[in-house]
Design a protein around this motif. Structure first.
Motif, PDB file in Angstrom:
ATOM      1  N   PRO A 138      46.131  56.949  81.521  1.00 60.05           N
ATOM      2  CA  PRO A 138      45.328  57.772  80.598  1.00 60.05           C
ATOM      3  C   PRO A 138      44.356  56.951  79.765  1.00 60.05           C
ATOM      4  CG  PRO A 138      47.617  58.490  80.581  1.00 60.05           C
ATOM      5  CD  PRO A 138      47.578  57.232  81.387  1.00 60.05           C
ATOM      6  N   ALA A 139      44.758  55.742  79.352  1.00 61.93           N
ATOM      7  CA  ALA A 139      43.849  54.899  78.562  1.00 61.93           C
ATOM      8  C   ALA A 139      42.641  54.478  79.394  1.00 61.93           C
ATOM      9  CB  ALA A 139      44.591  53.667  78.047  1.00 61.93           C
ATOM     10  N   VAL A 140      42.871  54.066  80.628  1.00 59.03           N
ATOM     11  CA  VAL A 140      41.772  53.678  81.513  1.00 59.03           C
ATOM     12  C   VAL A 140      40.857  54.876  81.771  1.00 59.03           C
ATOM     13  CG1 VAL A 140      41.183  52.872  83.830  1.00 59.03           C
ATOM     14  CG2 VAL A 140      43.062  51.800  82.585  1.00 59.03           C
ATOM     15  N   ALA A 141      41.465  56.048  81.999  1.00 60.61           N
ATOM     16  CA  ALA A 141      40.666  57.254  82.241  1.00 60.61           C
ATOM     17  C   ALA A 141      39.802  57.596  81.034  1.00 60.61           C
ATOM     18  CB  ALA A 141      41.595  58.423  82.582  1.00 60.61           C
ATOM     19  N   ALA A 142      40.360  57.455  79.824  1.00 58.14           N
ATOM     20  CA  ALA A 142      39.593  57.747  78.610  1.00 58.14           C
ATOM     21  C   ALA A 142      38.427  56.785  78.443  1.00 58.14           C
ATOM     22  CB  ALA A 142      40.517  57.689  77.392  1.00 58.14           C
ATOM     23  N   VAL A 143      38.668  55.507  78.750  1.00 57.64           N
ATOM     24  CA  VAL A 143      37.588  54.517  78.649  1.00 57.64           C
ATOM     25  C   VAL A 143      36.470  54.840  79.636  1.00 57.64           C
ATOM     26  CG1 VAL A 143      37.004  52.098  79.052  1.00 57.64           C
ATOM     27  CG2 VAL A 143      39.054  52.674  77.746  1.00 57.64           C
ATOM     28  N   LEU A 144      36.851  55.190  80.868  1.00 54.73           N
ATOM     29  CA  LEU A 144      35.834  55.494  81.878  1.00 54.73           C
ATOM     30  C   LEU A 144      35.054  56.762  81.530  1.00 54.73           C
ATOM     31  CD1 LEU A 144      37.801  54.698  85.172  1.00 54.73           C
ATOM     32  CD2 LEU A 144      35.871  53.433  84.240  1.00 54.73           C
ATOM     33  N   ALA A 145      35.771  57.817  81.106  1.00 57.39           N
ATOM     34  CA  ALA A 145      35.116  59.110  80.871  1.00 57.39           C
ATOM     35  C   ALA A 145      34.316  59.138  79.575  1.00 57.39           C
ATOM     36  CB  ALA A 145      36.164  60.222  80.867  1.00 57.39           C
ATOM     37  N   LEU A 146      34.837  58.480  78.515  1.00 54.95           N
ATOM     38  CA  LEU A 146      34.181  58.548  77.211  1.00 54.95           C
ATOM     39  C   LEU A 146      33.326  57.329  76.896  1.00 54.95           C
ATOM     40  CD1 LEU A 146      37.136  59.990  75.098  1.00 54.95           C
ATOM     41  CD2 LEU A 146      35.221  61.237  76.105  1.00 54.95           C
ATOM     42  N   GLY A 147      33.788  56.153  77.381  1.00 59.60           N
ATOM     43  CA  GLY A 147      33.066  54.926  77.056  1.00 59.60           C
ATOM     44  C   GLY A 147      32.009  54.568  78.075  1.00 59.60           C
ATOM     45  N   VAL A 148      32.422  54.465  79.328  1.00 54.95           N
ATOM     46  CA  VAL A 148      31.481  54.067  80.379  1.00 54.95           C
ATOM     47  C   VAL A 148      30.516  55.207  80.711  1.00 54.95           C
ATOM     48  CG1 VAL A 148      31.284  53.281  82.765  1.00 54.95           C
ATOM     49  CG2 VAL A 148      33.135  52.420  81.315  1.00 54.95           C
ATOM     50  N   LYS A 149      31.031  56.450  80.764  1.00 57.90           N
ATOM     51  CA  LYS A 149      30.239  57.614  81.166  1.00 57.90           C
ATOM     52  C   LYS A 149      29.476  57.327  82.453  1.00 57.90           C
ATOM     53  CE  LYS A 149      29.699  59.557  76.533  1.00 57.90           C
ATOM     54  NZ  LYS A 149      28.773  60.031  75.489  1.00 57.90           N
ATOM     55  N   PRO A 150      30.206  57.225  83.565  1.00 57.36           N
ATOM     56  CA  PRO A 150      29.588  56.775  84.818  1.00 57.36           C
ATOM     57  C   PRO A 150      28.465  57.684  85.283  1.00 57.36           C
ATOM     58  CG  PRO A 150      31.748  57.747  85.194  1.00 57.36           C
ATOM     59  CD  PRO A 150      31.605  57.610  83.726  1.00 57.36           C
ATOM     60  N   SER A 151      27.416  57.045  85.777  1.00 60.41           N
ATOM     61  CA  SER A 151      26.270  57.794  86.290  1.00 60.41           C
ATOM     62  C   SER A 151      26.102  57.627  87.803  1.00 60.41           C
ATOM     63  CB  SER A 151      24.986  57.342  85.588  1.00 60.41           C
ATOM     64  OG  SER A 151      24.800  55.938  85.737  1.00 60.41           O
ATOM     65  N   MET A 185      31.102  65.688  85.737  1.00 56.78           N
ATOM     66  CA  MET A 185      30.449  64.408  85.435  1.00 56.78           C
ATOM     67  C   MET A 185      29.018  64.398  85.932  1.00 56.78           C
ATOM     68  SD  MET A 185      33.359  61.438  85.909  1.00 56.78           S
ATOM     69  CE  MET A 185      33.979  62.028  87.481  1.00 56.78           C
ATOM     70  N   GLN A 186      28.771  64.978  87.095  1.00 58.32           N
ATOM     71  CA  GLN A 186      27.405  65.018  87.610  1.00 58.32           C
ATOM     72  C   GLN A 186      26.518  65.957  86.798  1.00 58.32           C
ATOM     73  OE1 GLN A 186      27.539  65.809  91.832  1.00 58.32           O
ATOM     74  NE2 GLN A 186      28.296  63.746  92.300  1.00 58.32           N
ATOM     75  N   ALA A 187      27.142  66.890  86.074  1.00 59.79           N
ATOM     76  CA  ALA A 187      26.380  67.769  85.185  1.00 59.79           C
ATOM     77  C   ALA A 187      26.181  67.144  83.805  1.00 59.79           C
ATOM     78  CB  ALA A 187      27.088  69.114  85.053  1.00 59.79           C
ATOM     79  N   GLY A 188      26.659  65.920  83.615  1.00 63.82           N
ATOM     80  CA  GLY A 188      26.489  65.236  82.341  1.00 63.82           C
ATOM     81  C   GLY A 188      27.490  65.625  81.277  1.00 63.82           C
ATOM     82  N   LYS A 189      28.612  66.252  81.682  1.00 62.27           N
ATOM     83  CA  LYS A 189      29.629  66.691  80.725  1.00 62.27           C
ATOM     84  C   LYS A 189      30.851  65.773  80.788  1.00 62.27           C
ATOM     85  CE  LYS A 189      28.316  71.540  81.444  1.00 62.27           C
ATOM     86  NZ  LYS A 189      28.811  72.871  81.886  1.00 62.27           N
ATOM     87  N   THR A 190      31.593  65.734  79.695  1.00 65.75           N
ATOM     88  CA  THR A 190      32.879  65.037  79.698  1.00 65.75           C
ATOM     89  C   THR A 190      33.874  65.894  80.468  1.00 65.75           C
ATOM     90  OG1 THR A 190      32.470  64.019  77.547  1.00 65.75           O
ATOM     91  CG2 THR A 190      34.755  64.117  78.297  1.00 65.75           C
TER      92      THR A 190
END
Length: 342
Positions: free
Chosen positions: A101-114, A55-60
């Protein structure tokens, strides 16, 4: 060796011992509730650290796809058991197989935390559900098997998870941004802020687990299951759900440990095995039953490893793992055999 070197080695040993202590607590928790010696505990450390690094490298994070695949397999397994009349609690099944898994998908793909905080939360949400999903797929169907069979399954799972780690994360190691970049000089000894973060988080986790087991109904249910599984079932405690919860806590502890050590050392896909194995040594010192003794054993392991690096670096691993021999000898001489509970 002078005093300054001894203090530096002691600091390093205490920090490492805190991580090993968390591993030991997780192993004792899982074994006391389910009778499973959970060899793959260290894989959660590597998965948590490498998920954060991606995530810190900007990847999913590749962990997302692994989690979704595990959730699908677990859901199919639960549907098959329900068809044969052996289904469990569907609210819990939906929580682990669909909700997380749904929450994880939203965070990883939708929010894309920085931010560092959101990345940490996302990594924990991605890794924690893997614990109960592994339990449902690999262990629940043979929950009443012997300890030896459960150990064989654990060894096989370790090999599978290490291979999946290589597939999803690659062979390159990674480090992450530290939670604190502060430096403190005390008596000519430089103490990093990240080391204090490790000690602080480990202390908070240990205290939180103590409060959880002593004050909450879920914690008391886990304690009852650990003491007497048959009696717990007779009192209406769902021991299968206790297994879910113990594996979830173990995965959470492993993922947090990975986030803590990733800024201090380069983490590879198989790094977690050695961390988990040293936690296992500490858990053995505690007899796979005592949390305080496991924590004390972890501190001893950390200090021995640190000072062995100075005195005999080529043999530091040998010295650490050799600690098991006198402990096992002493326990074999002072404990009576008890037939395994059916």
């Amino acid at each position: 060796m002078d005093l300054q070197i001894a203090l530096l080695l002691g600091q390093d040993g205490i920090v490492n011992g805190a991580i090993y202590g968390l591993m030991a607590v997780a192993l004792v928790l899982v074994f006391s509730v389910t009778r499973i010696i959970f060899i793959p505990q260290g894989e959660f450390v590597a998965y948590g650290a490498l998920t954060m690094a991606m995530m810190q490298a900007g990847k999913t994070p590749s962990t997302l796809w692994l989690l979704l695949a595990m959730a699908a397999v677990a859901l199919v397994a639960e549907l098959w058991r329900a068809r044969s009349g052996q289904g469990g609690s569907w609210p819990a099944t939906l929580l682990w197989c669909v909700g997380f898994p749904a929450v994880a998908a939203v965070l990883a793909l939708g929010v894309k935390p920085s931010s560092l905080l959101l990345q940490s939360i996302t990594a924990l949400v991605l890794v924690m559900p893997m614990g109960p999903l592994l339990y449902r797929v690999a262990y629940r169907p043979v929950a009443n098997a012997s300890v030896l069979l459960l150990l064989i399954i654990s060894v096989a799972l370790h090999g599978v998870l290490v291979g999946l780690g290589l597939l999803f994360f690659g062979a390159e190691g990674s480090r992450t941004t530290p939670f604190s970049e502060s430096k403190f000089d005390i008596a000519d000894i430089s103490i990093s802020g990240q080391s204090l973060v490790v000690l602080g988080v480990a202390l908070v986790l240990v205290i939180s687990l103590f409060v959880f087991f002593e004050r909450s109904m879920l914690g008391k249910a886990l304690r009852a299951t650990a003491i007497n599984r048959v009696g717990a079932r007779l009192m209406g405690i769902p021991t299968a759900l206790a297994g879910d919860l113990s594996f979830a806590l173990a995965a959470l502890i492993g993922a947090i440990s990975g986030l803590l050590i990733a800024p201090l050392t380069t983490v590879y896909y198989d790094t977690g095995f050695m961390v988990g194995l040293k936690g296992f040594v500490a858990a053995i010192i505690g007899g796979l039953a005592s949390y305080p003794l496991a924590l004390a054993g972890a501190l001893l392991v950390g200090l021995l490893e640190s000072f062995s690096t100075f005195w005999a670096s080529a043999y530091k691993e040998v010295l650490v793992f050799a600690m098991i021999i006198p402990v096992l000898w002493w326990r074999s001489r002072n404990s009576r055999h008890v037939e395994e509970e059916e």
